[in-house]
Design an enzyme around this catalytic site. Sequence first.
Site, PDB file in Angstrom:
ATOM      1  N   ASP A 105       9.859  -5.061  -1.651  1.00 29.03           N
ATOM      2  CA  ASP A 105       8.742  -4.247  -2.121  1.00 29.03           C
ATOM      3  C   ASP A 105       9.373  -3.077  -2.879  1.00 29.03           C
ATOM      4  O   ASP A 105       9.959  -2.174  -2.281  1.00 29.03           O
ATOM      5  CB  ASP A 105       7.909  -3.773  -0.924  1.00 29.03           C
ATOM      6  CG  ASP A 105       6.672  -2.981  -1.356  1.00 29.03           C
ATOM      7  OD1 ASP A 105       6.720  -2.351  -2.424  1.00 29.03           O
ATOM      8  OD2 ASP A 105       5.676  -2.980  -0.603  1.00 29.03           O
ATOM      9  N   ARG A 161     -11.156 -15.723 -14.177  1.00 27.13           N
ATOM     10  CA  ARG A 161     -10.417 -15.701 -12.905  1.00 27.13           C
ATOM     11  C   ARG A 161      -9.060 -16.372 -13.099  1.00 27.13           C
ATOM     12  O   ARG A 161      -8.059 -15.961 -12.537  1.00 27.13           O
ATOM     13  CB  ARG A 161     -11.193 -16.397 -11.773  1.00 27.13           C
ATOM     14  CG  ARG A 161     -10.360 -16.506 -10.509  1.00 27.13           C
ATOM     15  CD  ARG A 161     -11.077 -16.918  -9.229  1.00 27.13           C
ATOM     16  NE  ARG A 161     -12.285 -17.661  -9.397  1.00 27.13           N
ATOM     17  CZ  ARG A 161     -12.367 -18.964  -9.726  1.00 27.13           C
ATOM     18  NH1 ARG A 161     -11.255 -19.671  -9.896  1.00 27.13           N
ATOM     19  NH2 ARG A 161     -13.529 -19.542  -9.868  1.00 27.13           N
ATOM     20  N   TYR A 181       5.422   0.189   4.535  1.00 23.94           N
ATOM     21  CA  TYR A 181       4.059   0.612   4.252  1.00 23.94           C
ATOM     22  C   TYR A 181       3.145   0.134   5.391  1.00 23.94           C
ATOM     23  O   TYR A 181       3.175  -1.041   5.768  1.00 23.94           O
ATOM     24  CB  TYR A 181       3.630   0.010   2.910  1.00 23.94           C
ATOM     25  CG  TYR A 181       2.210   0.317   2.532  1.00 23.94           C
ATOM     26  CD1 TYR A 181       1.825   1.623   2.256  1.00 23.94           C
ATOM     27  CD2 TYR A 181       1.253  -0.684   2.467  1.00 23.94           C
ATOM     28  CE1 TYR A 181       0.517   1.907   1.915  1.00 23.94           C
ATOM     29  CE2 TYR A 181      -0.055  -0.401   2.122  1.00 23.94           C
ATOM     30  CZ  TYR A 181      -0.410   0.900   1.849  1.00 23.94           C
ATOM     31  OH  TYR A 181      -1.697   1.181   1.525  1.00 23.94           O
ATOM     32  N   LYS A 192       0.738   2.685  -7.819  1.00 23.52           N
ATOM     33  CA  LYS A 192       1.623   3.839  -7.679  1.00 23.52           C
ATOM     34  C   LYS A 192       2.281   4.157  -9.027  1.00 23.52           C
ATOM     35  O   LYS A 192       1.592   4.516  -9.964  1.00 23.52           O
ATOM     36  CB  LYS A 192       2.619   3.567  -6.557  1.00 23.52           C
ATOM     37  CG  LYS A 192       1.978   2.970  -5.279  1.00 23.52           C
ATOM     38  CD  LYS A 192       0.997   3.897  -4.602  1.00 23.52           C
ATOM     39  CE  LYS A 192       0.154   3.227  -3.519  1.00 23.52           C
ATOM     40  NZ  LYS A 192       0.845   2.446  -2.510  1.00 23.52           N
TER      41      LYS A 192
END
Length: 394
Positions: A184, A58, A111, A209
């Site tokens: 972004d 982690r 978005y 993406k």
Amino acid sequence: MSAAYNAKFTNTAIATRAIHAGQEPDPTTGAVVTPIYATSTFKQDGVLGLRGGHDYSRSINPTRTSFDEQLAAVEGAKYALSFSSGLAAIDVLLRSTIRPGDNILLGNDVYGGTYRLLSKVFVPWGIGLDVVDITDTAAVEAALTAKQYRYVWVETPSNPLLNITDIAATAKVAHAHGTKVVVDNTFASPALQHPLDDGADVVVYSTTKYIGGHSDVVGGAVVLNDDETREQVAFLQNAAGAVPSPFDSWLDIRGLKTLDLRVRQHSANALAVAQWLESQPSDVIERVWYPGLESHPGHDIAARQMHGGFGGIVSVQLAGGAEAAKRFVDRTEIFTLAESLGGVESLIEVPAAMTHASVSGTTLQVPANLVRISVGIENIDDLIADLQQALRAL
Ligand SMILES: *Cc1c(COP(=O)(O)O)cnc(C)c1O
């Protein structure tokens, strides 16, 4: 990965950095490709005798580190931290750096999931959220003068209307008011646009993406130069745990290697699709939105701010309204009706009913007759023939 190895690529072009930075051949076997380190834990040589700082996956995993170094190098940034999704990256960036009572100034075309996270999760926790036409620097300045904001949140090109915001001008007014700018950069990708160079403080990505690029992995990243912010983000990433798996990281590594090549083809295909759609009769096509078209209001800024292309997303409004939009996306054969974008295959969708349903009834609502097209890297003649037969059938 050794800093000395990565340093060799500092002055190379993106296509070279993307293939080599963070990708030092494995020191024990010489494996050219970074292995998928599918291990949750690491042997310690005596208590806290960590090998290269590795204790628990982690907190740190070599496959993830490899991708982080590769992405930071492609961006020309000091740090990249990758996450299990774009929204996880956005969530951790915000939660680690803002407090109840802080305000965020958001663009009016973003978005849908970003707006949902901010309005439905952060606002109830005490964050102030205001929406502005982010492409209008004077409107941004007026908002910043009226109230203190921690962040101005910019998406350019925006999703789904492809609005263009001047990053340098926005950063200048924001910084004058003590406000940081987050960009972004998912739509442009680091192949086309470098917000940190233009004055932004932090860049976020959905690597799902263009960076992943093959519609086979969900991921996100925060990219930045500031040491203190990096510490805050890394602390919460480890404390809260939204990390990508080693296999996710490996897919992101593989995708990023070909980003430059793919995005050039996406951009060329998208421009051709946009031009073709714009040439159709006005009783079929009402309006085409693509920053590479001279008819686009943000074309001049995009031409200055984006390097080597305008990206792979084209939005189009159909004269026949919402019903025509739904029929059109149902009739394409190569363009697959699906959410998401940025993969090698062409996708098509109706934002008002699909990706942006969560902003319906808000100031971010998108036109019902809008179709968003993620233009893939198939043969351009095949793509246009497919759009032609789908439009003819309307
Ligand atoms: C998809 C997307 C996101 C969210 O990313 P996920 O990986 O789906 O969590 C954020 N911003 C933009 C612009 C996107 O397209």
